[in-house]
Design a protein around this motif. Sequence first.
Motif, mmCIF file in Angstrom:
data_model
loop_
_atom_site.group_PDB
_atom_site.id
_atom_site.type_symbol
_atom_site.label_atom_id
_atom_site.label_comp_id
_atom_site.label_asym_id
_atom_site.label_seq_id
_atom_site.Cartn_x
_atom_site.Cartn_y
_atom_site.Cartn_z
ATOM 1 N N ALA A 89 0.832 -1.208 0.000
ATOM 2 C CA ALA A 89 0.000 0.000 0.000
ATOM 3 C C ALA A 89 0.866 1.258 0.000
ATOM 4 N N ALA A 90 1.928 1.242 0.787
ATOM 5 C CA ALA A 90 2.850 2.384 0.803
ATOM 6 C C ALA A 90 3.519 2.561 -0.554
ATOM 7 N N LEU A 91 3.814 1.457 -1.206
ATOM 8 C CA LEU A 91 4.382 1.501 -2.557
ATOM 9 C C LEU A 91 3.395 2.160 -3.513
ATOM 10 N N LEU A 92 2.158 1.745 -3.466
ATOM 11 C CA LEU A 92 1.139 2.273 -4.370
ATOM 12 C C LEU A 92 0.960 3.782 -4.205
ATOM 13 N N ILE A 93 0.890 4.235 -2.977
ATOM 14 C CA ILE A 93 0.635 5.658 -2.746
ATOM 15 C C ILE A 93 1.915 6.462 -2.489
ATOM 16 N N ASN A 94 3.060 5.795 -2.605
ATOM 17 C CA ASN A 94 4.363 6.455 -2.426
ATOM 18 C C ASN A 94 4.407 7.215 -1.110
ATOM 19 N N ASP A 95 4.199 6.492 -0.008
ATOM 20 C CA ASP A 95 4.152 7.151 1.290
ATOM 21 C C ASP A 95 4.902 6.355 2.350
ATOM 22 N N ALA A 96 6.223 6.460 2.310
ATOM 23 C CA ALA A 96 7.068 5.787 3.291
ATOM 24 C C ALA A 96 6.833 6.337 4.695
ATOM 25 N N GLU A 97 6.584 7.636 4.785
ATOM 26 C CA GLU A 97 6.373 8.261 6.090
ATOM 27 C C GLU A 97 5.136 7.688 6.784
ATOM 28 N N ARG A 98 4.088 7.523 6.029
ATOM 29 C CA ARG A 98 2.847 6.955 6.582
ATOM 30 C C ARG A 98 3.083 5.514 7.032
#
Length: 155
Positions: A89-98
Amino acid sequence: MLSQLAKLSVAADGRYATATELQFLRDYFKSFNLRLSAYQKIKAAEKEIIRQAQAKVQSIDASLLSNGSEDATSKWRLDTVRVLRHTAAALLINDAERLQNRFILWFKTVLRAMDVERSAEITHQVMLEVVLQYLTPEEAALFSPLWELNRLDKE
């Protein structure tokens, strides 16, 4: 991206965002097709990825999937799927911080409390090897840094 959008919303409150502030959106849309492709591949192969990883972990050390005399395979499988799904999911939305703030910090605390560092480290390495078999090099370049966030460091 959601974290970056939230920050932009606060930073640009009452004004238009600058080109520099919007750059992360351009970068995201440039990589969107790769992210979506990798996400879909991981989703489609999830059961096989987990099966292969479990077999590899067991071949390295079968005791890694037990808690004393108790079989912990089901718990290992659930936890491993959870980590894989959150990372995808983080990959899909490009959100490592989340990913870091909403999942990994909590999960690492649980793993340390359960004293399963060795199992977590071997699982981490094995899962990366297995997942990368399903991705192109370009997709792997997006996935791998996120997966590394899951590593249970000796902090």
